[in-house]
Design an enzyme around this catalytic site. Sequence first.
Site, PDB file in Angstrom:
ATOM      1  N   GLU A  86     -37.096  41.528 -38.656  1.00  0.00           N
ATOM      2  CA  GLU A  86     -37.940  40.466 -39.193  1.00  0.00           C
ATOM      3  C   GLU A  86     -38.909  40.995 -40.245  1.00  0.00           C
ATOM      4  O   GLU A  86     -39.589  41.982 -40.006  1.00  0.00           O
ATOM      5  CB  GLU A  86     -38.766  39.895 -38.036  1.00  0.00           C
ATOM      6  CG  GLU A  86     -38.724  38.409 -37.935  1.00  0.00           C
ATOM      7  CD  GLU A  86     -39.301  37.908 -36.618  1.00  0.00           C
ATOM      8  OE1 GLU A  86     -40.387  38.350 -36.240  1.00  0.00           O
ATOM      9  OE2 GLU A  86     -38.645  37.057 -35.996  1.00  0.00           O
ATOM     10  N   ASN A 114     -36.772  29.679 -39.344  1.00  0.00           N
ATOM     11  CA  ASN A 114     -35.826  29.026 -38.449  1.00  0.00           C
ATOM     12  C   ASN A 114     -36.579  27.999 -37.602  1.00  0.00           C
ATOM     13  O   ASN A 114     -37.543  28.342 -36.942  1.00  0.00           O
ATOM     14  CB  ASN A 114     -35.182  30.097 -37.555  1.00  0.00           C
ATOM     15  CG  ASN A 114     -34.156  29.530 -36.595  1.00  0.00           C
ATOM     16  OD1 ASN A 114     -33.911  28.320 -36.572  1.00  0.00           O
ATOM     17  ND2 ASN A 114     -33.557  30.403 -35.805  1.00  0.00           N
ATOM     18  N   GLY A 134     -33.630  39.319 -34.260  1.00  0.00           N
ATOM     19  CA  GLY A 134     -33.217  40.270 -35.292  1.00  0.00           C
ATOM     20  C   GLY A 134     -34.397  40.849 -36.037  1.00  0.00           C
ATOM     21  O   GLY A 134     -35.546  40.471 -35.840  1.00  0.00           O
ATOM     22  N   THR A 151     -28.465  32.782 -31.468  1.00  0.00           N
ATOM     23  CA  THR A 151     -28.564  31.983 -30.257  1.00  0.00           C
ATOM     24  C   THR A 151     -27.414  30.979 -30.189  1.00  0.00           C
ATOM     25  O   THR A 151     -26.809  30.786 -29.139  1.00  0.00           O
ATOM     26  CB  THR A 151     -29.924  31.264 -30.216  1.00  0.00           C
ATOM     27  OG1 THR A 151     -30.935  32.270 -30.339  1.00  0.00           O
ATOM     28  CG2 THR A 151     -30.122  30.522 -28.930  1.00  0.00           C
ATOM     29  N   SER A 203     -33.465  36.794 -38.316  1.00  0.00           N
ATOM     30  CA  SER A 203     -33.893  35.503 -37.804  1.00  0.00           C
ATOM     31  C   SER A 203     -33.206  34.368 -38.568  1.00  0.00           C
ATOM     32  O   SER A 203     -33.186  34.347 -39.788  1.00  0.00           O
ATOM     33  CB  SER A 203     -35.409  35.388 -37.929  1.00  0.00           C
ATOM     34  OG  SER A 203     -35.823  34.149 -37.434  1.00  0.00           O
ATOM     35  N   GLY A 204     -32.641  33.434 -37.828  1.00  0.00           N
ATOM     36  CA  GLY A 204     -31.969  32.299 -38.443  1.00  0.00           C
ATOM     37  C   GLY A 204     -30.502  32.541 -38.729  1.00  0.00           C
ATOM     38  O   GLY A 204     -29.803  31.670 -39.243  1.00  0.00           O
ATOM     39  N   SER A 239     -36.406  29.115 -33.720  1.00  0.00           N
ATOM     40  CA  SER A 239     -36.401  30.574 -33.623  1.00  0.00           C
ATOM     41  C   SER A 239     -36.729  31.035 -32.207  1.00  0.00           C
ATOM     42  O   SER A 239     -37.717  30.609 -31.616  1.00  0.00           O
ATOM     43  CB  SER A 239     -37.428  31.139 -34.601  1.00  0.00           C
ATOM     44  OG  SER A 239     -37.384  32.545 -34.588  1.00  0.00           O
ATOM     45  N   SER A 240     -35.893  31.910 -31.663  1.00  0.00           N
ATOM     46  CA  SER A 240     -36.166  32.465 -30.330  1.00  0.00           C
ATOM     47  C   SER A 240     -37.263  33.505 -30.473  1.00  0.00           C
ATOM     48  O   SER A 240     -37.135  34.434 -31.251  1.00  0.00           O
ATOM     49  CB  SER A 240     -34.928  33.139 -29.744  1.00  0.00           C
ATOM     50  OG  SER A 240     -33.762  32.470 -30.110  1.00  0.00           O
TER      51      SER A 240
HETATM   52  N1  LIG Z   1     -22.028  28.376 -36.020  1.00  0.00           N
HETATM   53  C1  LIG Z   1     -22.931  27.522 -36.463  1.00  0.00           C
HETATM   54  N2  LIG Z   1     -22.551  26.286 -36.864  1.00  0.00           N
HETATM   55  C2  LIG Z   1     -23.453  25.403 -37.316  1.00  0.00           C
HETATM   56  N3  LIG Z   1     -24.766  25.649 -37.443  1.00  0.00           N
HETATM   57  C3  LIG Z   1     -25.221  26.854 -37.070  1.00  0.00           C
HETATM   58  C4  LIG Z   1     -24.328  27.852 -36.560  1.00  0.00           C
HETATM   59  N4  LIG Z   1     -25.052  28.944 -36.291  1.00  0.00           N
HETATM   60  C5  LIG Z   1     -26.329  28.631 -36.597  1.00  0.00           C
HETATM   61  N5  LIG Z   1     -26.441  27.374 -37.064  1.00  0.00           N
HETATM   62  C6  LIG Z   1     -27.671  26.705 -37.511  1.00  0.00           C
HETATM   63  O1  LIG Z   1     -28.656  27.684 -37.791  1.00  0.00           O
HETATM   64  C7  LIG Z   1     -29.817  27.476 -37.021  1.00  0.00           C
HETATM   65  C8  LIG Z   1     -30.404  28.811 -36.610  1.00  0.00           C
HETATM   66  O2  LIG Z   1     -29.546  29.466 -35.714  1.00  0.00           O
HETATM   67  P1  LIG Z   1     -30.103  30.282 -34.461  1.00  0.00           P
HETATM   68  O3  LIG Z   1     -31.246  29.575 -33.864  1.00  0.00           O
HETATM   69  O4  LIG Z   1     -28.945  30.611 -33.589  1.00  0.00           O
HETATM   70  O5  LIG Z   1     -30.644  31.588 -35.189  1.00  0.00           O
HETATM   71  P2  LIG Z   1     -31.091  32.955 -34.512  1.00  0.00           P
HETATM   72  O6  LIG Z   1     -30.253  34.006 -35.115  1.00  0.00           O
HETATM   73  O7  LIG Z   1     -31.042  32.818 -33.026  1.00  0.00           O
HETATM   74  O8  LIG Z   1     -32.561  33.105 -35.059  1.00  0.00           O
HETATM   75  P3  LIG Z   1     -33.861  33.710 -34.333  1.00  0.00           P
HETATM   76  O9  LIG Z   1     -33.782  35.193 -34.428  1.00  0.00           O
HETATM   77  O10 LIG Z   1     -34.974  33.157 -35.174  1.00  0.00           O
HETATM   78  O11 LIG Z   1     -33.858  33.194 -32.933  1.00  0.00           O
HETATM   79  C9  LIG Z   1     -29.377  26.613 -35.856  1.00  0.00           C
HETATM   80  O12 LIG Z   1     -30.430  25.814 -35.399  1.00  0.00           O
HETATM   81  C10 LIG Z   1     -28.273  25.796 -36.451  1.00  0.00           C
HETATM   82  O13 LIG Z   1     -28.816  24.693 -37.118  1.00  0.00           O
HETATM   83 MG   LIG Z   2     -32.392  32.805 -31.570  1.00  0.00          MG
END
Ligand SMILES: Nc1ncnc2c1ncn2[C@@H]1O[C@H](COP(=O)(O)OP(=O)(O)OP(=O)(O)O)[C@@H](O)[C@H]1O
Ligand SMILES: [Mg+2]
Length: 729
Positions: A453, A225, A451, A181, A176-177, A228-229
Amino acid sequence: FHPPLHNYCTCLFYSLCLFYNARVWLPDAAEVWKPAELVRDFSPGELTLSLQLEDGTRVEHKIDPRTNNLPPLRNPDILVGENDLTALSYLHEPAVLHNLKVRFIDSRLIYTYCGIVLVAINPYESLPIYEADIINAYSGQNMGDMDPHIFAVAEEAYKQMARDEKNQSIIVSGESGAGKTVSAKFAMRYFATVSSSSNEANVEERVLASSPIMEAFGNARTTRNDNSSRFGKYIEIGFDKKHSIIGANMRTYLLEKSRVVFQAHGERNYHIFYQLCGSSHLPEFKAFKLGWADDFCCTNQGQSPVIEGVDDAKEMCSTRRAFSLLGIGDGEQMAIYQILSAILHLSNVEVKDQSADRCSILPDDAHLMVFCELVGVPCEEMAHWLCHRKLKTTTETFVKPVPRINAVHGRDALAKHIYARLFSWIVDSINSALKSTGKQHSFIGVLDIYGFETFDINSFEQFCINYANEKLQQQFNLHVFKLEQEEYMKEEIPWTLIDFYDNQPCINLIEARLGILDLLDEECKMPKGSDDTWAQKLYNTLLKQNAHFDKPRLSNRAFIIHHFADKVEYQCVGFLEKNKDTVNEEQINVLKKSKFDLLLKLFEDEDKARGSASRSSNLAGRGGQPQRDTKKTVGLYSFLCTLIFFCSSKQIVKILTLYTPVIEFEERVSTSFITMIKSLLKDREESSSTLTMDAKKIFSVTFPFTPSSVALETVQIPMSLNLGFLTRI
Ligand SMILES: Nc1ncnc2c1ncn2[C@@H]1O[C@H](COP(=O)(O)OP(=O)(O)OP(=O)(O)O)[C@@H](O)[C@H]1O
Ligand SMILES: [Mg+2]
Ligand SMILES: *[C@@H]1O[C@H](CO)[C@@H](O)[C@H](O)[C@H]1NC(C)=O
Ligand SMILES: *[C@@H]1O[C@H](CO)[C@@H](O)[C@H](O)[C@H]1NC(C)=O
C-alpha cells in the site's frame, strides 16, 4: 506478487548485436512502455540506438555506458496473448504488461498463468464466468486443459487435497483494490459447490456466510477501494474423509484500529457503522439514540458517508441474516449493535480545556450520558478517568489531571480498543459456529492478505502492511525458485542458479537489531521520546549504512523505504503513539464494573489474552516500562511468525499449484538449430576465458546463419530448454 521478472531479464540478456528491424520496448513517462523498432544496425560499444516509434517518430535512445543495458525486446506477435506468460520468449515487465493487456482488451480474458501463479486483472464489472455451470465445467478437469481461471486453481487444490491427501493453501496477494477478497470468495464458493456435504445440512452455506460479517466489520471505503479489507484473513476450510466440507476456522491479523477514530478525506469508517446509522429508524434500534452517520465524529471525518450503489440499510439486513445463519441469535446481535452505538457516542464526547494541563467533560454531556447508559457504567466515574490518570511509582500511587489533547487521545484509544475487542470476539464466535462436528481429515487454506500500500500520506498502518508484504515476497521468491530448481533437476536440465532479487536487506532494515522497529521500541520506552527524536535516531543510525533507507529532502519527520515493490515515504508523526497503543487502565476498570454481559466478556477474554501475550514477549519485564508497551509489536511479530510458519511448513504443501505448459517446440524451432547453438556455446565456453556463465555478464553469440526477418519473428526458445538466455536481438 511481483514475480521477480527483472532477474529473468538479466539472465536473458546474454547476447548480442541488434539487427535492423529488431523490435524493442522503450520506457515512457505516460504509457510506461512504448513499442519501437530499430532503423539501423547496432553493435556493442555504440552509445545510441536509432529507433522508430509506431507513429513514425524517430528516436535516438541513449545507452547508459555504465550498464550497457539495451531496451527489452518485444515478443514475436504470434506469441502475444499466450495464456501462460512463461511461454513467452522474453519475460520482462513490458512483455508481461503487454501480454496481459492484449488478452484483456482484445478478448476480455482476465486470467493468465505465469507458471505456478495465476494472474488476475480486475475487470471492475461483473463477467459471466462464475456461474454454477462454469464451476461444473472446471470440476474434475486438469489445470492445463482449461482456460486459466480461479476455479482451475481451486480445482487443483481440491484435487491434490482429495487425491494426494495433502493439505493445501492458496495465497491471494496484490495491491489494494486488485480483487483479492473477491477472488478468495470465488475460491471458497468453488469448494462449497464441489464438495457437496452428505450429512450436515448447509455447512457450506454457513462457511460462506462468514464473509459478509467479516466485511461489514473489517472492510471500509478507502480512496483506492470502496470495499477495502482493513485486516488480513486466513481461513482454513475443513474436510472429512469423503472430502466434504465439515467446518472452517479463521484467523485475522492486524486490524486497522486507527480507522475507528480517524478517516482520511473521501474514506469511511468500517461499513457496519453506516449500516447501523442507516437502520437507526428501526424500532429495535431506537434505544441507541443514533442518527445520521454525519452526526458522529467517528463516521463523518472523511465526509463521504454514502457509497454510490450501496444501500447501507439493505446491507444491514444481509449482515443480520448472515449472523442468524451462523446461529448468532438476535439477543447477541443486539448486544453487538449496542456496543457499536456506544463507540459512536463515545467519539462525540466533548473534552473541554480547563487550563494548560487540565481538562473536563460537562456532567450533562449528552453523548457521555448515552455512552455510559449503553455500556452500563456510572457517568461521573467515566468522566473522571477520561480526564485523569493514575500514576504509580514504587512507593505511592497518585492521580494526575491530563491536558485536553491527552484526554482526547485517551478517549480515542478507548474507542479503538473496544472495537478491536469486539472484532476479535466476533471472529471467535464465527469460529465456534463453524467448528467441525466430525473428525477433520484435511483442509484447504485461503489467505487474503492486504496488499502493498502507498498513499499520499503513509503512516504506521502502511508500514506494518508493507513489512508483512515484504516478508511474504521473500517466502514467495524462495518458494518459486526452489520449485523451479527442483523441476530442472528432475528433468536433468543443466542450469545456472538465477540470482534473484533478494529483499533480505530491506527486511533487515526493518527488523534487525538497531533497525526501524528496534529503534521505535526503544524510543517508546524513553520518558521524553517523541516521533521527532525517533526520526533523528533513524537518520543517525540508518542513513549511511542502509541503501534501502532514505531521508526526504524537505522533511525531518519522514523517512523513505525502498521496498521491493516501490519507494514509500512514511510520516513519522503518530508512530510512537500507535506502537505503544496504550489504553488508560482505569477506564477499562470502570468498564469492567458494567452489568452488561457482552462487554464483560470482551474484557474477560482480554485478560486471558494479555496474560499469554506478556509471557511470550521477551521484551516485557525490562525495567520501568509500561505494561502494555510492546503489545502492538508483539502482535505484528506473532502475525508474521504464523505466516512464515505456515508458508514454510512442509505439511501445508504448495502455496500455489504448479502448472507447466507443454510447448510445441519443434513447430517453432528445428532441433538441428538447437544442437547447433548448444555445441557453439560449448565450444565458445571451452575456447574463451572471457565468456562466463555469470548471469550478469553479456556476451555475444553470432548466429550460425542470418535468419530472415520472418523466421526471426517465429523463433521461440522455451525456458525449459535452458536456452532462454539466447535472446534474439
Ligand atoms: N473478478 C472480478 N469480477 C468483477 N469485479 C471484480 C472482480 N474482482 C474485483 N472486482 C471489483 O473490484 C473491487 C475491489 O476488489 P477487492 O475488494 O477484492 O479488492 P482487494 O484486493 O481485496 O482490495 P483490498 O486490499 O483493499 O482489500 C470489488 O469490490 C469489485 O467491484
Ligand atoms: Mg480485500
Ligand atoms: C462490499 O462487500 C459487501 C459484502 O460482501 C457487498 O455486499 C457490497 O456490495 C460490496 N460493496 C462494493 C462497493 O462492492
Ligand atoms: C492435514 O491437516 C490435518 C488437520 O486438519 C492433519 O490432521 C493432517 O495430518 C494433515 N495432513 C497432512 C498430510 O499433513
